[in-house]
Motif scaffolding. Sequence first.
Motif, PDB file in Angstrom:
ATOM      1  N   SER A 194      -0.855 -74.310 -69.781  1.00 17.74           N
ATOM      2  CA  SER A 194      -1.115 -75.698 -70.148  1.00 17.74           C
ATOM      3  C   SER A 194      -0.875 -76.590 -68.933  1.00 17.74           C
ATOM      4  N   TYR A 195      -1.355 -77.823 -68.992  1.00 19.62           N
ATOM      5  CA  TYR A 195      -1.176 -78.720 -67.843  1.00 19.62           C
ATOM      6  C   TYR A 195       0.304 -78.915 -67.535  1.00 19.62           C
ATOM      7  N   GLU A 196       1.101 -79.159 -68.566  1.00 19.56           N
ATOM      8  CA  GLU A 196       2.528 -79.406 -68.360  1.00 19.56           C
ATOM      9  C   GLU A 196       3.212 -78.188 -67.755  1.00 19.56           C
ATOM     10  N   ASP A 197       2.895 -76.994 -68.275  1.00 18.64           N
ATOM     11  CA  ASP A 197       3.517 -75.779 -67.752  1.00 18.64           C
ATOM     12  C   ASP A 197       3.036 -75.483 -66.334  1.00 18.64           C
ATOM     13  N   ALA A 198       1.742 -75.713 -66.068  1.00 18.87           N
ATOM     14  CA  ALA A 198       1.208 -75.489 -64.732  1.00 18.87           C
ATOM     15  C   ALA A 198       1.853 -76.439 -63.727  1.00 18.87           C
ATOM     16  N   GLN A 199       2.006 -77.685 -64.117  1.00 20.09           N
ATOM     17  CA  GLN A 199       2.619 -78.672 -63.223  1.00 20.09           C
ATOM     18  C   GLN A 199       4.075 -78.307 -62.936  1.00 20.09           C
ATOM     19  N   ARG A 200       4.775 -77.876 -63.963  1.00 21.96           N
ATOM     20  CA  ARG A 200       6.178 -77.513 -63.783  1.00 21.96           C
ATOM     21  C   ARG A 200       6.316 -76.288 -62.888  1.00 21.96           C
ATOM     22  N   LEU A 201       5.475 -75.259 -63.120  1.00 29.24           N
ATOM     23  CA  LEU A 201       5.564 -74.050 -62.319  1.00 29.24           C
ATOM     24  C   LEU A 201       5.153 -74.327 -60.875  1.00 29.24           C
ATOM     25  N   TRP A 202       4.119 -75.156 -60.686  1.00 27.26           N
ATOM     26  CA  TRP A 202       3.699 -75.468 -59.326  1.00 27.26           C
ATOM     27  C   TRP A 202       4.803 -76.214 -58.570  1.00 27.26           C
ATOM     28  N   THR A 203       5.425 -77.167 -59.209  1.00 30.17           N
ATOM     29  CA  THR A 203       6.509 -77.915 -58.562  1.00 30.17           C
ATOM     30  C   THR A 203       7.653 -76.973 -58.201  1.00 30.17           C
ATOM     31  N   PHE A 204       7.981 -76.068 -59.107  1.00 29.68           N
ATOM     32  CA  PHE A 204       9.045 -75.093 -58.882  1.00 29.68           C
ATOM     33  C   PHE A 204       8.742 -74.247 -57.651  1.00 29.68           C
TER      34      PHE A 204
ATOM     35  N   LYS B 266      -3.860 -81.522 -56.251  1.00 30.06           N
ATOM     36  CA  LYS B 266      -3.810 -82.971 -56.489  1.00 30.06           C
ATOM     37  C   LYS B 266      -3.745 -83.256 -57.981  1.00 30.06           C
ATOM     38  N   PHE B 267      -4.466 -82.464 -58.771  1.00 32.05           N
ATOM     39  CA  PHE B 267      -4.457 -82.611 -60.226  1.00 32.05           C
ATOM     40  C   PHE B 267      -3.052 -82.410 -60.786  1.00 32.05           C
ATOM     41  N   LEU B 268      -2.266 -81.548 -60.118  1.00 30.92           N
ATOM     42  CA  LEU B 268      -0.894 -81.287 -60.553  1.00 30.92           C
ATOM     43  C   LEU B 268       0.118 -82.222 -59.895  1.00 30.92           C
ATOM     44  N   GLY B 269      -0.374 -83.184 -59.133  1.00 25.05           N
ATOM     45  CA  GLY B 269       0.511 -84.192 -58.544  1.00 25.05           C
ATOM     46  C   GLY B 269       0.925 -83.928 -57.114  1.00 25.05           C
ATOM     47  N   ASP B 270       0.290 -82.950 -56.450  1.00 24.89           N
ATOM     48  CA  ASP B 270       0.640 -82.579 -55.079  1.00 24.89           C
ATOM     49  C   ASP B 270      -0.485 -83.014 -54.137  1.00 24.89           C
ATOM     50  N   GLU B 271      -0.201 -83.966 -53.280  1.00 27.14           N
ATOM     51  CA  GLU B 271      -1.209 -84.473 -52.349  1.00 27.14           C
ATOM     52  C   GLU B 271      -0.880 -84.096 -50.908  1.00 27.14           C
ATOM     53  N   SER B 272      -0.362 -82.899 -50.718  1.00 30.94           N
ATOM     54  CA  SER B 272       0.086 -82.462 -49.394  1.00 30.94           C
ATOM     55  C   SER B 272      -1.025 -81.881 -48.538  1.00 30.94           C
ATOM     56  N   VAL B 273      -2.218 -81.668 -49.111  1.00 28.50           N
ATOM     57  CA  VAL B 273      -3.284 -80.962 -48.410  1.00 28.50           C
ATOM     58  C   VAL B 273      -4.376 -81.917 -47.943  1.00 28.50           C
ATOM     59  N   SER B 274      -4.817 -81.718 -46.691  1.00 26.06           N
ATOM     60  CA  SER B 274      -5.964 -82.444 -46.144  1.00 26.06           C
ATOM     61  C   SER B 274      -7.022 -81.428 -45.726  1.00 26.06           C
ATOM     62  N   ILE B 275      -8.273 -81.709 -46.010  1.00 25.75           N
ATOM     63  CA  ILE B 275      -9.372 -80.835 -45.623  1.00 25.75           C
ATOM     64  C   ILE B 275      -9.871 -81.238 -44.237  1.00 25.75           C
TER      65      ILE B 275
END
Length: 478
Positions: free
Chosen positions: A132-142, A189-198
């Motif tokens: 789910s979005y919430e679980d994906a966001q939490r796991l990605w942040t972790f 970015k969808f999960l709240g991480d904007e650390s990547v530049s193309i």
Amino acid sequence: MHAKKTIKKPVITNDAIYTQTQNDTIDGDWNWVRNKKQTENPDPGNPANYYESTLSSWETFPALEGDRECELVVIGGGLLGASAALHLSESGVETVLLEKDRIGSAASGRNGGQLTPGLARWEAGSMIEYLSYEDAQRLWTFTSSESMSLIDEITSRYGLDIDRGRGHLTAAIHPGHLNSLVKEADARKFLGDESVSILGTYEIKDHITSDIYHGGALDMLGGQVHSLALARGMIYGFVANGGTVYEQSEVIRFEETENGVRVHTAQGTLLARRGVVVAVHSATHTLLEQDNSTTIPFYTYVGTTSPVAGGIRTLLPTGKAVYDTQFQIDYYRPVRNERLLFGGQGTGTRWEDEKTVDYLTSRLRTVFPEREDLELEFAWSGTTDLTLNGATDSRKLGKYAPIYVVHGWSGHGIAQTIRIGKAIRDDLLGVNDDFTMLTTIKHRSLIIGRQLAPIAIPIAKTLMELESKLSPGKMVSF
């Protein structure tokens, strides 16, 4: 708790000091140096790899003898075991760590040293697909920002030097691969991480002096580290907090009792009243007495060059670590004294040193064709394992006391390993359910998978390579 002890803090030297390794070669991994006459011993037998050669002489710990008790036993002195032990000791849990060889002597002290976010081969897109979005966001942040920042917290708290570098590049070897990199950046970015530049074709040349790439992704969350210095540094903190380490103490088996888990070595036993952490690769399935493992072993190879003429900035102007997107990836990064660390390949049977050096040298010349002066001075093999779904296999077992098990890193996960060590401590103390989150990821057993690795991995690679050739614009990496 045991009385606190002072041991030497690991110190990285300005350059490699040729010497013989102090580690055993139980699992068959080898080290190579170009000219053995340069070593302190004219015939060093098994020379030290680059990481061991760039650290000042350090502690040795005695073997376990006799029968003892403690609150918790950690099996394995790699990054996971060192992190779990460190965090447990910080919370006052009486912890004993058992290592069959020396601290960091296996995969944790032999890897490429690159910090990348994600859970083994699970990146943001995979998490969104399966959770789910919430679980994906939490796991990605972790597995991303929390994992990276934890390393910084540990090194700051204990004053450790681990050659921490920041930022890494994923370099596209085909124009079509940029689509996959853009998609993954969008998922993050969808999960709240904007650390990547193309980066485009011309932009990436600001970072890599090579004409073979068609752009890439710059990830400022990733980076690089001296992994053996990190492993030893955490053990330094663990011992300073009162923890106990026994080396040359291979765990043969353990058994559950109503009083805890009894851990057996050849010379003694430990009764762990509150539980056990199994932080090893190859022995996990044996210790769990399982016929059907969820992991397959494979072998990887790394080397470092002689000092680069003109300096490393002639190759990597911004000093960022690099992965590429070819099927069998290259990865490389700057290390001390103007050397380049360069690694790649994953095989089902271990290559010999001569074949490895020839392969890595050919890849060096492919990436930097105008630099025929580049040559390897160190090379070594490493052993890791992979899971079928690409995510790490984390389990919590045990009838009377918890038995924590984590394996299946697929060659990725220095930072996440450290974070999971902390999650184990938190679970034991009931602080949060981070470790439970990891255990919800389902894994399939691979029937006699470990025995089939010499056959299964080449077949899988052949099929993946065929797919890559049929669809060169599709990013397929191993």
